[in-house]
Write a protein that holds these residues in place. Structure first.
Motif, PDB file in Angstrom:
ATOM      1  N   PRO A 181       0.794  -1.146   0.127  1.00 54.95           N
ATOM      2  CA  PRO A 181       0.197  -0.079  -0.115  1.00 54.95           C
ATOM      3  C   PRO A 181       0.736   1.262   0.132  1.00 54.95           C
ATOM      4  CG  PRO A 181      -0.793  -1.451   1.609  1.00 54.95           C
ATOM      5  CD  PRO A 181       0.422  -2.019   1.336  1.00 54.95           C
ATOM      6  N   ARG A 182       2.173   1.123   0.397  1.00 56.76           N
ATOM      7  CA  ARG A 182       3.083   2.147   0.338  1.00 56.76           C
ATOM      8  C   ARG A 182       3.544   2.752  -0.926  1.00 56.76           C
ATOM      9  NH1 ARG A 182       6.680   0.240   5.047  1.00 56.76           N
ATOM     10  NH2 ARG A 182       5.040  -0.765   6.406  1.00 56.76           N
ATOM     11  N   ILE A 183       3.296   1.775  -1.894  1.00 56.19           N
ATOM     12  CA  ILE A 183       3.866   2.343  -3.463  1.00 56.19           C
ATOM     13  C   ILE A 183       2.767   3.294  -3.899  1.00 56.19           C
ATOM     14  CG2 ILE A 183       4.521   1.199  -5.518  1.00 56.19           C
ATOM     15  CD1 ILE A 183       6.137   0.216  -3.346  1.00 56.19           C
ATOM     16  N   ASP A 184       3.221   4.469  -3.628  1.00 58.32           N
ATOM     17  CA  ASP A 184       2.313   5.497  -3.885  1.00 58.32           C
ATOM     18  C   ASP A 184       2.967   6.492  -4.827  1.00 58.32           C
ATOM     19  OD1 ASP A 184       3.963   6.487  -1.983  1.00 58.32           O
ATOM     20  OD2 ASP A 184       2.407   6.567  -0.374  1.00 58.32           O
ATOM     21  N   GLY A 185       2.648   7.879  -4.693  1.00 58.57           N
ATOM     22  CA  GLY A 185       3.068   9.062  -5.171  1.00 58.57           C
ATOM     23  C   GLY A 185       4.638   9.205  -5.157  1.00 58.57           C
ATOM     24  N   ALA A 186       4.911   8.815  -3.839  1.00 58.60           N
ATOM     25  CA  ALA A 186       6.566   9.019  -3.501  1.00 58.60           C
ATOM     26  C   ALA A 186       7.362   7.857  -4.205  1.00 58.60           C
ATOM     27  CB  ALA A 186       6.720   8.696  -1.902  1.00 58.60           C
ATOM     28  N   PHE A 187       6.546   6.973  -4.208  1.00 59.49           N
ATOM     29  CA  PHE A 187       7.585   6.004  -5.172  1.00 59.49           C
ATOM     30  C   PHE A 187       7.581   6.318  -6.589  1.00 59.49           C
ATOM     31  CE2 PHE A 187       8.100   2.231  -7.908  1.00 59.49           C
ATOM     32  CZ  PHE A 187       8.868   1.532  -7.524  1.00 59.49           C
ATOM     33  N   THR A 188       6.514   6.768  -6.903  1.00 62.79           N
ATOM     34  CA  THR A 188       6.572   7.575  -8.340  1.00 62.79           C
ATOM     35  C   THR A 188       7.567   8.667  -8.588  1.00 62.79           C
ATOM     36  OG1 THR A 188       4.397   6.882  -8.759  1.00 62.79           O
ATOM     37  CG2 THR A 188       5.380   8.364 -10.330  1.00 62.79           C
ATOM     38  N   GLN A 189       7.549   9.396  -7.646  1.00 64.26           N
ATOM     39  CA  GLN A 189       8.417  10.766  -7.588  1.00 64.26           C
ATOM     40  C   GLN A 189      10.014  10.184  -7.610  1.00 64.26           C
ATOM     41  OE1 GLN A 189       7.628  13.312  -4.705  1.00 64.26           O
ATOM     42  NE2 GLN A 189       9.167  14.842  -5.127  1.00 64.26           N
ATOM     43  N   GLU A 192       9.600   7.975   9.282  1.00 64.94           N
ATOM     44  CA  GLU A 192       9.324   9.251   8.495  1.00 64.94           C
ATOM     45  C   GLU A 192       9.551  10.620   9.097  1.00 64.94           C
ATOM     46  OE1 GLU A 192       6.043   8.285   5.118  1.00 64.94           O
ATOM     47  OE2 GLU A 192       5.233   8.046   7.391  1.00 64.94           O
ATOM     48  N   ASN A 241       9.078   4.811   2.553  1.00 67.85           N
ATOM     49  CA  ASN A 241       8.775   4.165   3.667  1.00 67.85           C
ATOM     50  C   ASN A 241       9.060   2.781   4.149  1.00 67.85           C
ATOM     51  OD1 ASN A 241       7.761   3.472   6.441  1.00 67.85           O
ATOM     52  ND2 ASN A 241       5.811   4.505   6.200  1.00 67.85           N
TER      53      ASN A 241
END
Length: 324
Positions: free
Chosen positions: A27-35, A128, A141
């Motif tokens: 679930p933490r594979i989000d916008g931060a991962f993309t960035q 974090e 994270n």
């Protein structure tokens, strides 16, 4: 037996604990991962991975995986960075810093230096609110509720999560770059895949004095002597311009013996095979192997676009080269 059962149960608990930690990473594979991926993809230099202790070992592996899948990367020990190796990092690079606590002193010490250089910083931490996470352009994270270690001390689940996340970054970048099997082979020339995708017929074919070649009028007996001397189980038959006219192989010899022909007087042109399989020097050795397997033959004559003989490749050459 009881000890074996205890060992097995301990292993199962460890695996289940680490698997659970990985599941919670999804679930933490989000916008931060993309960035983070975008920053690494747009990097004009290299991805510099740093980490201390067990995180350093994981970082080393992540750097190696990135480098082998199309993202130039290398590992720098943060302790050494404070004693000269900081000069290896430029403003064109991206730093990927691993620390479960996010407060590892050797890494925190690098933050002002990286800020001064203007080098983008991606952190991979389990906290974090840590100094490293707060200073990073992007924080990934890697928090785990507990380590697989029953004492909750030895880095186990946390390092597994970091390793998996590093693989996820590498593969996402691989796909974004359109990285191919041929690209992979180029960075793994010593591996079996590298040999299959890089080695060409020209690299291993027999040429020059190694070639068994006779003329149309050569008596069968003399042709057999050439076959024996060159040791390739065949001879090519060529004209005065070195153009291929046919081949004569061990298999052809068995058929000739069944016909009881005179070896001394029979010219090679009466028994040669004219519709023979050939290849060009610039095809992959693996392709030549496929042709041999499809037609149940052990050698191929290599010819130019004008049908002139350039070489011979034998099945044993391909096996010896490690293509099989």
């Amino acid at each position: 037996m009881s000890h074996e059962i205890d060992f097995a149960q301990s292993a199962i608990r460890t695996i289940e604990s680490e698997r659970e930690a990985i599941d919670k990473l999804i679930p933490r594979i989000d916008g931060a991962f993309t960035q983070a991926c975008q920053i690494m993809l747009n990097c004009k230099g290299r991805v510099v991975v740093v980490g201390m202790g067990k995180s350093g070992h994981i970082g080393n592996k992540i750097a190696a995986t990135l480098a082998s899948t199309g993202t130039p990367a290398f590992f720098v020990h943060p302790g050494e960075a404070s004693h000269g190796d900081m000069g290896m990092i430029t403003d064109n690079d991206v730093v990927l810093a691993l620390s479960n606590s996010g407060n590892t002193a050797e890494l925190v010490m690098l933050i002002p230096l990286l800020k001064r250089l203007g080098t983008p910083l991606i952190s991979m931490t389990g906290n974090e609110k840590s100094a490293l996470a707060q200073a990073a352009d992007v924080n990934l994270n890697t928090y785990v509720e507990k380590e697989a270690c029953p004492l909750d001390l030895a880095p186990t689940s946390s390092t597994t999560v970091s390793l998996v996340l590093g693989d996820a970054l590498a593969i996402a970048l691989l796909e974004a770059r359109g990285f191919t099997a041929e690209d992979f082979a180029f960075s793994h020339p010593g591996g079996s895949l590298g040999r299959k995708l890089l080695l060409k017929v020209a690299d291993i074919m027999h040429t020059g004095q190694q070639l068994p070649i006779v003329s149309l009028s050569t008596p069968l007996k003399e042709a057999l002597i050439v076959i024996s001397q060159k040791g390739l189980g065949m001879t090519a038959i060529a004209d005065s311009e070195n153009q291929l006219l046919g081949v004569f192989t061990d298999g052809d010899l068995r058929r000739v013996l069944d016909q009881e022909l005179n070896l001394h007087t029979t010219p090679i042109n009466q028994v040669m095979t004219t519709q023979c399989k050939t290849v060009s020097a610039d095809i992959l050795a693996a392709e030549a192997l496929n042709i041999m397997e499809d037609h149940k033959i052990t050698s191929l004559v290599v010819i130019s676009q004008h049908s002139q003989i350039e070489g011979v490749i034998h099945l044993h050459d391909i096996i010896k080269a490690g293509v099989v």
